[in-house]
Motif scaffolding. Sequence first.
Motif, short mmCIF file in Angstrom:
data_model
loop_
_atom_site.label_atom_id
_atom_site.label_comp_id
_atom_site.label_asym_id
_atom_site.label_seq_id
_atom_site.Cartn_x
_atom_site.Cartn_y
_atom_site.Cartn_z
N ASN A 92 -14.75 -24.83 66.12
CA ASN A 92 -15.74 -24.65 67.56
C ASN A 92 -16.69 -26.11 68.14
N ARG A 93 -17.36 -26.64 67.70
CA ARG A 93 -18.47 -28.03 67.53
C ARG A 93 -17.59 -28.60 68.24
N VAL A 94 -16.17 -29.29 67.24
CA VAL A 94 -15.46 -29.73 67.24
C VAL A 94 -14.91 -30.52 68.29
N GLU A 95 -14.25 -29.29 68.85
CA GLU A 95 -14.04 -28.77 70.38
C GLU A 95 -14.47 -28.94 71.36
N TYR A 152 -13.23 -36.69 62.37
CA TYR A 152 -12.55 -37.11 61.05
C TYR A 152 -13.21 -36.23 60.33
N ALA A 153 -14.26 -35.75 60.18
CA ALA A 153 -14.96 -34.54 59.46
C ALA A 153 -14.26 -33.72 59.35
N LEU A 154 -13.28 -33.10 60.63
CA LEU A 154 -12.71 -31.59 60.81
C LEU A 154 -11.60 -32.47 60.18
N LEU A 210 -9.26 -30.38 57.22
CA LEU A 210 -7.83 -30.15 56.74
C LEU A 210 -7.45 -31.21 56.25
N ARG A 211 -7.65 -31.73 55.57
CA ARG A 211 -7.28 -32.93 54.66
C ARG A 211 -6.92 -31.76 53.60
N PRO A 246 -9.78 -39.56 54.08
CA PRO A 246 -9.10 -39.02 53.35
C PRO A 246 -9.46 -37.32 52.83
N PRO A 247 -9.62 -36.94 52.52
CA PRO A 247 -9.40 -34.85 52.26
C PRO A 247 -11.39 -34.88 51.93
N LEU A 248 -12.03 -33.88 52.55
CA LEU A 248 -13.19 -33.79 52.46
C LEU A 248 -13.24 -34.41 50.56
N SER A 249 -12.56 -32.57 49.74
CA SER A 249 -13.41 -33.45 48.18
C SER A 249 -13.43 -34.49 47.19
N SER A 250 -13.18 -35.36 48.39
CA SER A 250 -12.94 -37.31 47.60
C SER A 250 -14.63 -37.25 47.97
#
Length: 168
Positions: free
Chosen positions: A91-94, A115-117, A121-122, A155-159
């Motif tokens: 919602n915030r990103v939208e 890019y954070a979202l 989602l990656r 990259p995925p957030l877990s990186s």
Amino acid sequence: MNWEAVGAIGEVAGGIVVIVTILYLARQIRENSRIAKAESQRALLETAQIWAPIATTPGLVTELRKAVQSYESLDPDSQGRFTFMLYPLINRVESAYRMHQQGMIDEDAYLGWMYALAAFLREPGLSAWWSDLKQVIGPEFIAALDEILLDEEVPPLSSAWKFLGRES
């Protein structure tokens, strides 16, 4: 001095007053726009507090980790909690997307949110979740976000958040 000269002086003075008023109003509009833009960006930055319940509630980080690894393997209650945890971020990103369209936040702030979202989602477990959620979000925003998701540089957030990539 005749009445025509007095009338001409009055018209010139009136024209000057109109020009000064227009310049003053233009300055006020610019200042108000600057303040509104700053307030919009400040309000978006304050949304980091949406993560406080996750960080302070025992078990939610573990559930978040499991969801990003394999959302489909979660039980329905956990899937619901995950959706309710992550939906405020979407919602915030939208909102950032819409504010950027209206010139209320700058490009860097907008791209930071997108890019954070996209990094979230990656994550391998979120593709099914994202496919389902797309049905209830604005199509223009979805198209913009999907375009960023095509960027191989995201990259995925877990990186970055190593705790998301390990099972407990």
